[in-house]
Scaffold this motif. Structure first.
Motif: not given
Length: 497
Positions: A46, A48, A75-76, A78, A339, A393
């Motif tokens: 994850g 950020s 946003t994250t 992933s 995140p 986030v």
């Protein structure tokens, strides 16, 4: 109670220590220790950023493909990893993962999960790594393992592992050397596993390495039945501290408090209203309470402190996890962006520790905390806020950008009986720093970690180990000085070449 400070200073003729190091950076390398089912776990990242522009990210598995993505401030990113990222058994591995931010700075959290098991760790950038570590783990259930991975940044990195006496005796009975020595090429990993608790083991290397520790499955608490995977990245010894505030998890107030204090030097005194003890190198002290305790403690020497969530039956919620407790000397300032994943557990929380004089300035996503929006406990010096949060986030900050605070993010699921927990962010300033900064200024690392592949003859090192001797009164005093000189020589060579 006065805070004991590190009075060591840097010689004016030496290279200045970077005092802005933190978990934020541009280049990372990690290796996930085995989960409880080593053939089925799924590993993921994850990622950020607090940058105001998009950041391009590349993720490279040691012998696999390169993944790419873009992360922005809201946003994250992933990224699921392949089975190549699974470390298995004791010995040399090609399971490391390199993460590179091409045009900005990022924060990285690693997740390892199964349907009924999960934990995560906050990753540290390459330029915040060290060459001296102490291990935090826990006693595994039968047929499971206490474990840690060591991953090299540079080729021909010599690594020595010295174990506590009980582990050394167990290794000797199995026909192994008491301690362990191996050489790693850039990007290569060695995983150490034991049916006994590896906590307080010491890892010393000739160049910086990444060390990630945990246990494949452990029960925490009395009269509990379920076990879970636990993992955290270990901070270098020269970033550890002496002053701490601890509290039971706000999200599990009936579970109690379980912390482990791990010594790096002989004659380490632990003092507080709740704890008074002396421990030595290769030893640790466990504090356990059945109530929602919160207290301050200090130590005469730097220590590593971890906190555990308990197994499900302790309060009919969650399961074990392990989190580093940041010393006050490493509390970040400014803001922490992190995140919260949506797919692992149903309940997510943060605990925020700040000096009580400045408790009213803490903000979560721009909103000030108060007793209506968060729970709160206090010690003699600190306030620990607790708040339930949603996936996505989040940013924790203080209205005064110079006020330090710490954030732990954690969660659990009552149906699948699993839990996670880790720091959301931390400074990693080396001892001797004389500078205070409000942001992490990290320069890009251009080392090609995967440029050299593993050599086949290294697979025999488990039976060709040698004993490492550390000075118990000041572990690694002369050895660490030699290693640090070597590291700075390599840095200067890299700069002038």
């Amino acid at each position: 109670m006065a805070v004991t400070t590190d009075t060591s200073t840097l010689d004016s003729s030496t290279v200045a220590v970077d005092c802005s190091q933190s978990n934020i950076g541009r280049s990372f390398i990690v290796a996930f220790p085995s989960n409880k089912d080593k053939s089925r776990e799924r590993n993921a990242l994850g990622i950020s950023t607090s940058s105001q522009h998009d950041v391009n990210v590349e993720v490279s598995e040691f012998t696999g493909d390169t993944l790419t993505g873009i992360v922005s401030s809201n946003t994250t990113l992933s990224l699921p990893l392949s089975e190549i990222s699974r470390c298995t058994g004791s010995g040399l591995q090609d399971c490391s993962v390199k993460i590179s931010a091409l045009d900005g700075e990022i924060s990285v959290i690693g997740y390892s999960y199964l349907s009924g098991s999960v934990d995560n760790f906050l990753a540290f950038p390459v330029d915040s790594l060290g060459n001296d570590y102490v291990i935090a783990s826990y006693t595994p259930r039968p047929k499971y393992f206490s474990e840690f991975t060591v991953t090299a940044v540079a080729s021909a990195t010599n690594v020595n592992v010295e174990f506590p006496e009980l582990i050394r005796e167990d290794r000797i009975t199995k026909g192994l050397t008491a301690d362990l020595n191996f050489i790693l090429n850039a990007g290569q990993t060695y995983q150490v596993q034991s049916p006994l608790d590896l906590s307080a083991s010491r890892v010393v290397s000739s160049a910086p390495v990444s060390v990630i520790s945990g246990v494949t499955c452990a029960k925490v608490g009395v009269k509990v039945t379920t076990c879970d995977y636990m993992v955290e990245q270990m901070p270098p010894v020269n970033t550890l501290g002496r002053s701490f505030s601890v509290s039971a998890y706000h999200g599990r107030p009936d579970s109690g408090l379980d912390i482990r204090i791990i010594a790096t030097r002989d004659g380490t005194r632990i003092t507080s209203d709740s704890v008074s003890a002396t421990i030595h190198a290769f030893e640790y002290y466990d504090f356990t309470s059945g109530t929602h305790d919160a207290f301050e403690f200090e130590t005469s020497e730097p220590v590593l402190v971890v906190q555990y969530q308990r197994s499900y039956k302790s309060d009919n919620q969650g399961d074990p996890s392990m989190s580093i407790i940041s010393p006050k000397e490493q509390f970040p300032v400014g803001s922490i962006t992190f995140p919260v994943a949506s797919s692992f557990v149903s309940s997510n929380y943060i605990d925020i520790t700040v000096d009580t004089m400045h408790e009213s300035g803490i903000q979560v996503d721009g909103v000030l905390l108060d007793s209506w929006t968060a729970s709160r406990v206090t010690t003699a010096l600190s306030t620990i806020w607790g708040k339930k949060i949603t996936e996505g986030v989040h940013t924790v900050s203080h209205d005064d950008p110079d006020i330090p605070f710490s954030v732990t993010t954690y969660g659990y699921d009552t149906i699948t009986k699993k839990a996670y927990g880790t720091l959301a962010g931390t400074f990693l300033r080396q001892s001797g720093c004389r500078q205070t900064t409000t942001s992490a200024q990290v320069t890009a690392d251009t080392t090609d970690i995967f440029s050299t592949t593993a050599t086949t003859e290294l697979t025999t090192f488990e039976t060709q180990t040698s004993i490492v001797t550390l000075d118990g009164s000041s572990p690694g005093a002369s050895t660490t000085a030699d290693i640090n000189l070597y590291v700075w020589m390599m840095v200067l060579l890299a700069i002038f070449n």
